[in-house]
Design an enzyme around this catalytic site. Structure first.
Site, PDB file in Angstrom:
ATOM      1  N   HIS A  92       1.071   5.126   0.977  1.00  0.00           N
ATOM      2  CA  HIS A  92       0.475   6.173   1.816  1.00  0.00           C
ATOM      3  C   HIS A  92       0.605   7.515   1.096  1.00  0.00           C
ATOM      4  O   HIS A  92       1.707   7.885   0.671  1.00  0.00           O
ATOM      5  CB  HIS A  92       1.249   6.317   3.137  1.00  0.00           C
ATOM      6  CG  HIS A  92       1.173   5.142   4.061  1.00  0.00           C
ATOM      7  ND1 HIS A  92       0.280   5.079   5.110  1.00  0.00           N
ATOM      8  CD2 HIS A  92       1.884   3.985   4.113  1.00  0.00           C
ATOM      9  CE1 HIS A  92       0.462   3.939   5.778  1.00  0.00           C
ATOM     10  NE2 HIS A  92       1.436   3.261   5.192  1.00  0.00           N
TER      11      HIS A  92
ATOM     12  N   HIS B 184       0.849  -1.202   0.000  1.00  0.00           N
ATOM     13  CA  HIS B 184       0.000   0.000   0.000  1.00  0.00           C
ATOM     14  C   HIS B 184       0.874   1.239   0.000  1.00  0.00           C
ATOM     15  O   HIS B 184       1.895   1.300   0.683  1.00  0.00           O
ATOM     16  CB  HIS B 184      -0.956   0.019   1.196  1.00  0.00           C
ATOM     17  CG  HIS B 184      -0.311  -0.264   2.510  1.00  0.00           C
ATOM     18  ND1 HIS B 184       0.000  -1.542   2.930  1.00  0.00           N
ATOM     19  CD2 HIS B 184       0.096   0.561   3.502  1.00  0.00           C
ATOM     20  CE1 HIS B 184       0.553  -1.492   4.111  1.00  0.00           C
ATOM     21  NE2 HIS B 184       0.637  -0.219   4.484  1.00  0.00           N
TER      22      HIS B 184
HETATM   23  P1  5GP Z   1       1.577   0.179   7.390  1.00  0.00           P
HETATM   24  O1  5GP Z   1       2.098   0.400   8.768  1.00  0.00           O
HETATM   25  O2  5GP Z   1       1.331  -1.285   7.120  1.00  0.00           O
HETATM   26  O3  5GP Z   1       2.365   0.849   6.322  1.00  0.00           O
HETATM   27  O4  5GP Z   1       0.178   0.921   7.342  1.00  0.00           O
HETATM   28  C1  5GP Z   1      -1.054   0.295   7.503  1.00  0.00           C
HETATM   29  C2  5GP Z   1      -2.094   1.386   7.566  1.00  0.00           C
HETATM   30  O5  5GP Z   1      -3.355   0.796   7.426  1.00  0.00           O
HETATM   31  C3  5GP Z   1      -2.090   2.156   8.893  1.00  0.00           C
HETATM   32  O6  5GP Z   1      -1.855   3.534   8.636  1.00  0.00           O
HETATM   33  C4  5GP Z   1      -3.471   1.876   9.462  1.00  0.00           C
HETATM   34  O7  5GP Z   1      -4.024   3.011  10.092  1.00  0.00           O
HETATM   35  C5  5GP Z   1      -4.263   1.466   8.245  1.00  0.00           C
HETATM   36  N1  5GP Z   1      -5.326   0.503   8.530  1.00  0.00           N
HETATM   37  C6  5GP Z   1      -5.197  -0.645   9.229  1.00  0.00           C
HETATM   38  N2  5GP Z   1      -6.390  -1.286   9.272  1.00  0.00           N
HETATM   39  C7  5GP Z   1      -7.259  -0.531   8.561  1.00  0.00           C
HETATM   40  C8  5GP Z   1      -8.656  -0.683   8.250  1.00  0.00           C
HETATM   41  O8  5GP Z   1      -9.324  -1.644   8.632  1.00  0.00           O
HETATM   42  N3  5GP Z   1      -9.225   0.309   7.505  1.00  0.00           N
HETATM   43  C9  5GP Z   1      -8.519   1.380   7.054  1.00  0.00           C
HETATM   44  N4  5GP Z   1      -9.194   2.294   6.319  1.00  0.00           N
HETATM   45  N5  5GP Z   1      -7.204   1.558   7.335  1.00  0.00           N
HETATM   46  C10 5GP Z   1      -6.580   0.610   8.080  1.00  0.00           C
END
Ligand code: 5GP
Ligand code: ZN
Length: 139
Positions: free
Chosen positions: A101, A99
């Site tokens: 950001h 993903h």
């Molecule tokens: P990572 O740390 O893996 O780069 O970021 C994962 C992101 O996914 C985090 O910013 C977190 O807030 C977001 N996230 C996790 N679970 C969910 C969810 O169920 N729905 C949404 N919309 N965002 C999520």
């Protein structure tokens, strides 16, 4: 993937505030935004990291990021944005479905550049820089 939260979002099994969708890509607001408008852009298929993405999906993903970045900035009247992947567990990736950001940034928000993650600019000898550049080129 059955137990992947982002696959469930793509499938509509978990609700999300969807802001964009095409054949390959899905985008939605982060549920715990780092700034108003924080958006996640993902491939619809389950791929864990950037290196797992098929080339055509990577192209579609970046095309969507390219379209969405100005849309996100405009929606919250941002001055810029930090556009980043936590790529792999070691880099802090918590959801193992690749993903991007898009985090809106504002003059004086005090959050610093990506360099702040590492405490500032790095230093390396010329021969080390040359050697790593060569390894990347050879790959
Ligand atoms: P990572 O740390 O893996 O780069 O970021 C994962 C992101 O996914 C985090 O910013 C977190 O807030 C977001 N996230 C996790 N679970 C969910 C969810 O169920 N729905 C949404 N919309 N965002 C999520
Ligand atoms: Zn997934």
């Amino acid at each position: 993937m059955d137990d992947c939260i982002f696959c469930k979002i793509v499938a509509g099994e978990i609700p999300s505030r969807t802001v964009y969708e095409d054949d390959d890509v899905f985008a939605f607001l982060d549920v715990n935004p780092l700034a108003e408008g924080h958006t996640l852009v993902i491939p619809k298929g389950h791929h864990e990291t950037i290196e797992d993405l098929p080339a055509d999906v990577a192209t579609s993903l970046f095309a969507a990021v390219h379209e969405l970045t100005p849309a996100v900035e405009d929606a919250v009247d941002a001055d810029g944005s930090t556009v980043a992947f936590n790529n792999g567990e070691a880099a802090g990736q918590e959801v193992p479905h690749v993903h991007c950001h898009i985090v809106p940034r504002f003059e004086g928000d005090g959050n610093g550049p990506i360099h702040a993650l590492f405490g500032g600019p790095g230093e390396m000898e010329d021969d080390q820089l040359d050697a790593v550049a060569e390894r990347i080129k050879q790959y």
